[in-house]
Write an enzyme that holds these catalytic residues in place. Structure first.
Site, PDB file in Angstrom:
ATOM      1  N   GLU A   1       5.367  -3.482   1.420  1.00 13.93           N
ATOM      2  CA  GLU A   1       5.583  -2.741   0.068  1.00 13.93           C
ATOM      3  C   GLU A   1       5.319  -1.378  -0.034  1.00 13.93           C
ATOM      4  O   GLU A   1       4.006  -1.529   0.047  1.00 13.93           O
ATOM      5  CB  GLU A   1       5.318  -4.019  -0.755  1.00 13.93           C
ATOM      6  CG  GLU A   1       5.971  -3.580  -2.127  1.00 13.93           C
ATOM      7  CD  GLU A   1       5.305  -4.740  -3.134  1.00 13.93           C
ATOM      8  OE1 GLU A   1       4.584  -4.099  -4.187  1.00 13.93           O
ATOM      9  OE2 GLU A   1       5.325  -5.656  -3.096  1.00 13.93           O
TER      10      GLU A   1
ATOM     11  N   GLY B   1       0.496   5.149   4.822  1.00 19.24           N
ATOM     12  CA  GLY B   1      -0.376   3.903   5.589  1.00 19.24           C
ATOM     13  C   GLY B   1       0.703   2.842   5.954  1.00 19.24           C
ATOM     14  O   GLY B   1       0.446   2.368   7.060  1.00 19.24           O
TER      15      GLY B   1
ATOM     16  N   CYS C   1       2.566  -2.907  -9.238  1.00 20.98           N
ATOM     17  CA  CYS C   1       3.600  -2.302  -8.095  1.00 20.98           C
ATOM     18  C   CYS C   1       4.975  -2.198  -8.821  1.00 20.98           C
ATOM     19  O   CYS C   1       5.867  -1.548  -8.298  1.00 20.98           O
ATOM     20  CB  CYS C   1       3.798  -3.238  -6.956  1.00 20.98           C
ATOM     21  SG  CYS C   1       4.046  -4.829  -7.011  1.00 20.98           S
TER      22      CYS C   1
ATOM     23  N   GLU D   1       5.772   8.077  -6.141  1.00 22.29           N
ATOM     24  CA  GLU D   1       4.946   7.287  -6.973  1.00 22.29           C
ATOM     25  C   GLU D   1       3.631   8.049  -7.528  1.00 22.29           C
ATOM     26  O   GLU D   1       2.846   8.696  -6.502  1.00 22.29           O
ATOM     27  CB  GLU D   1       4.965   6.080  -6.612  1.00 22.29           C
ATOM     28  CG  GLU D   1       3.932   5.032  -7.223  1.00 22.29           C
ATOM     29  CD  GLU D   1       3.716   3.790  -6.616  1.00 22.29           C
ATOM     30  OE1 GLU D   1       3.644   2.644  -7.214  1.00 22.29           O
ATOM     31  OE2 GLU D   1       3.722   3.702  -5.177  1.00 22.29           O
TER      32      GLU D   1
ATOM     33  N   GLY E   1       0.977  -1.188  -0.012  1.00 27.96           N
ATOM     34  CA  GLY E   1      -0.169  -0.125  -0.327  1.00 27.96           C
ATOM     35  C   GLY E   1       0.713   1.236   0.250  1.00 27.96           C
ATOM     36  O   GLY E   1       2.047   1.242  -0.423  1.00 27.96           O
TER      37      GLY E   1
END
Length: 315
Positions: A73, A53, A110, A198, A49
């Site tokens: 991750e 978080g 991802c 990102e 996530g």
């Protein structure tokens, strides 16, 4: 998730496996994750996530009376370096193929290759133009959730204030994503670390470098990544050799002449990397060795054969 959970539950019942081996917990806020990582029966956590978080849950795991491992991750832009001989041999072909990789799954892998580092000049322009032509044919596609789409749109808008946008600023339908590509010089990239954040979706930044030395400086500027890619030909060996020390330290998986989305479940697969790609660079969340995240080694020294587990007994 519910459909997958139902399939797992059918398999569990078919094979007579205890109901406690699998649960699906639904929730729309971070409160659910907070409750899970703080529960005394939880002994390890795997997470994919956001950086914010994930870091919050990571800290909660460390603050427990008995800290537990957190395999998080938390984000990766997966840079791709296109070297000069590769550009000379196949600039347009590689640009078109990269556009397909960028938009696979609406850019929600991802390992989506969201940064391309390539030299300034006509051959780099040919890569860019071929990629833009391919992306112009991509229709809006639904993203995972409405929140994901809103987050993507916000990230693109933020980048638009810092980099030159190459694609049209077309508004996508609700819950959908459209490709967004930006371009900066190597000097602009190095002067603005926020560009490395990102954008979860089919968005990318082309970083146009003025020299091999600047390309190396850009390579050294990245935080931890899941993957890094080289597009290269035999004539690029020396240029690639200069980059390799930086690439090995940057990412958990280094690949050449391919694109990173997807990962095989094999002993050699590494899906992890230095922080923030993952919170434990020694682990992988894809591949047959991923199970080791949830196992604890025990050594039996001089233990009588009768007391050993069955698979360790002599004979």
């Amino acid at each position: 998730s519910e459909i997958v959970a139902q399939a797992i539950d059918v398999a569990r019942k078919t094979h007579g496996i205890d109901a406690g081996v699998f649960s699906l917990v639904q929730g729309g806020s971070r409160d659910v994750g907070t409750a899970l990582v703080q529960h005394p029966l939880i002994a390890a956590v795997g997470f994919t996530g956001s950086l914010a978080g994930g870091r919050a849950l990571f800290d909660l795991c460390a603050q427990r009376p008995t800290p537990i491992p957190f395999f998080g991750e938390l984000g990766s832009v997966n840079p791709m370096f296109v070297l000069p001989a590769a550009l000379s041999a196949r600039a347009a072909e590689t640009g078109k193929a990269w556009a397909g990789s960028l938009t696979m799954g609406v850019g929600q892998f991802c390992t989506n290759p969201g940064i391309v580092v390539l030299p300034q000049g006509a051959e780099g322009d040919a890569f860019r133009d071929a990629a833009l032509a391919a992306l112009a044919e991509v229709a809006p596609q639904p993203m995972l959730t409405g929140g994901t789409a809103k987050g993507y749109s916000a990230a693109v808008a933020e980048t638009a204030g810092k980099a030159h946008r190459l694609t049209d600023a077309t508004e996508a339908p609700e819950r959908c994503g459209l490709p967004a590509v930006f371009e900066v010089t190597g000097a602009e990239w190095l002067a603005n670390p926020d560009l490395a954040h990102e954008m979860f979706g089919p968005a990318a930044i082309l970083v146009r470098t003025a020299s091999p030395a600047e390309t190396l400086d850009v390579a050294r500027s990245f935080d931890g990544q899941l993957t890094v890619t080289l597009q290269m030909e035999d004539g690029d060996i020396e240029a690639a050799r200069a980059l390799m020390p930086a690439l090995e330290r940057m990412a958990g998986r280094v690949l050449a002449n391919g694109f990173p989305p997807g990962g095989e479940v094999a002993d050699a697969m590494v899906h992890g990397g230095p922080f923030p790609a993952s919170t434990n660079f020694g682990a992988t969340s894809v591949g047959s060795l991923g199970i080791r995240r949830f196992l604890r080694p025990v050594s039996f020294q001089n233990i009588p054969d009768a007391l050993l587990p069955e698979d360790l007994k002599d004979g």
